[in-house]
Motif scaffolding. Structure first.
Motif, PDB file in Angstrom:
ATOM      1  N   SER A 270      20.890  35.773  40.602  1.00  0.00           N
ATOM      2  CA  SER A 270      20.001  34.611  40.741  1.00  0.00           C
ATOM      3  C   SER A 270      20.437  33.678  41.855  1.00  0.00           C
ATOM      4  N   SER A 271      21.732  33.703  42.227  1.00  0.00           N
ATOM      5  CA  SER A 271      22.222  32.789  43.259  1.00  0.00           C
ATOM      6  C   SER A 271      21.826  33.227  44.671  1.00  0.00           C
TER       7      SER A 271
ATOM      8  N   ARG B 153      18.767  33.626  45.481  1.00  0.00           N
ATOM      9  CA  ARG B 153      17.454  32.985  45.679  1.00  0.00           C
ATOM     10  C   ARG B 153      16.430  33.990  46.220  1.00  0.00           C
TER      11      ARG B 153
ATOM     12  N   ASP C  74      12.755  36.191  39.821  1.00  0.00           N
ATOM     13  CA  ASP C  74      13.823  36.305  38.837  1.00  0.00           C
ATOM     14  C   ASP C  74      13.527  37.526  37.964  1.00  0.00           C
TER      15      ASP C  74
ATOM     16  N   ASP D  90      14.208  42.020  49.733  1.00  0.00           N
ATOM     17  CA  ASP D  90      15.284  41.399  48.959  1.00  0.00           C
ATOM     18  C   ASP D  90      16.509  42.310  48.884  1.00  0.00           C
TER      19      ASP D  90
END
Length: 298
Positions: free
Chosen positions: A28-29, A31, A35, A50
């Motif tokens: 999650s860090s 970004r 999620d 991603d």
């Protein structure tokens, strides 16, 4: 890139390992665009953009502002705790294991003319350092099987062999724990491989971009430190593209589906006399570039 599920402060989280493997980095860090609820959700929905972003940050070791934990301070969980379907398993996919199976099962084993497929029920997988319940009340022949597990990343049916890699997300290790007595009694493998805790997965999911295709990885297992299995996936009787093409012929594969590709010789039943696992034994399954999956027998 190695994706993980891990527990920290009693909460289960998704992450990746740092370049040297010493840190768990909370996903999650980074970004990202989305999620993710769990690994299956990640496999289904993470974008190529991603994946490239996370990989770039890890390779450049630019993790100062990310949430990290020393690997020894967290508990690794099975990367996929609840598979979306039964695991698709390939039986006797190494010549030497086919031969030791024939000798061990005597008249109850007929040498196959085509690739053997069977399913393995998994209510909930176990992960690294978890305990295998032996179910000694119904089976006294507990065995280990190290296997490369292929994880599907893209929905597909009737997939051509030459496009098989396009449908793969990544790879993990599976210990296909087996109750040989039940296999003999029922003359098939489903029940003997589907008891609770009989599927161990982990320690990571390695993205396919980290492993050259065709896949040629060293595969090992050890019991109490003693080497039992030692082979390489290049010795498959049926290779991964052929497996995916054949299974998907008329049967849809979905993101998160797991295909176990078979185990090499050296399982407990292959020794004379057999060397089955017992309470207190520690079994380790290792595959090159993925890691070590370790469990203890209750």
């Amino acid at each position: 890139m190695k994706f993980i599920s891990f527990r920290e402060s009693e909460k289960e989280k998704l992450g990746v390992l740092s370049k040297d493997g010493s840190l768990a980095i909370e996903l999650s860090s980074f970004r990202l665009d989305k999620d993710f609820v769990d690994m299956t959700d990640l496999i289904k929905n993470i974008s190529e953009f991603d994946i490239k972003k996370v990989k770039s940050i890890i390779l450049e070791n630019s993790i100062e502002e990310l949430i990290t934990y020393p690997i020894e301070k967290i508990k690794l969980c099975p990367p996929i705790k609840k598979p979306i379907h039964d695991i698709v398993c390939v039986g006797v996919n190494y010549q030497e294991h086919l031969e030791e199976t024939r000798e061990s099962f005597d008249d109850n084993f007929i040498e196959p003319k085509k690739t053997v497929y069977f399913s393995k029920r998994v209510t909930e997988a176990i992960g690294p350092e978890d305990t295998i319940v032996s179910h000694a009340d119904i089976n006294d022949q507990l065995d280990y099987e190290v296997e490369l597990a292929v994880i599907i990343g893209t929905k597909g049916v009737n997939i051509p062999k030459e496009k098989a890699e396009d449908y793969i997300f990544g790879y993990t290790i599976m210990n296909d724990i087996s109750a040989r007595a039940l296999q003999q009694q029922h003359l098939q493998w489903y029940r003997g491989k589907s008891l609770d805790t009989f599927t161990s997965l982990g320690p990571v999911v390695v993205h396919k971009g980290e492993i050259p295709f065709p896949v040629e990885l060293n595969v090992y297992s050890r019991v109490n430190g003693e080497l039992r299995q030692n082979s390489n996936t290049k010795r498959f009787l049926t290779d991964i593209p052929s497996i995916i093409a054949e299974i998907s012929n008329g049967m849809t594969l979905e993101p998160g589906d797991i295909i176990a590709t078979g185990t090499p010789s050296g399982v407990g039943m292959g020794f004379n006399p057999p060397r089955y696992m017992k309470s207190g034994d520690v079994v380790e399954c290792e595959i090159e570039n993925i890691g070590i999956l370790r469990n203890t027998i209750e």
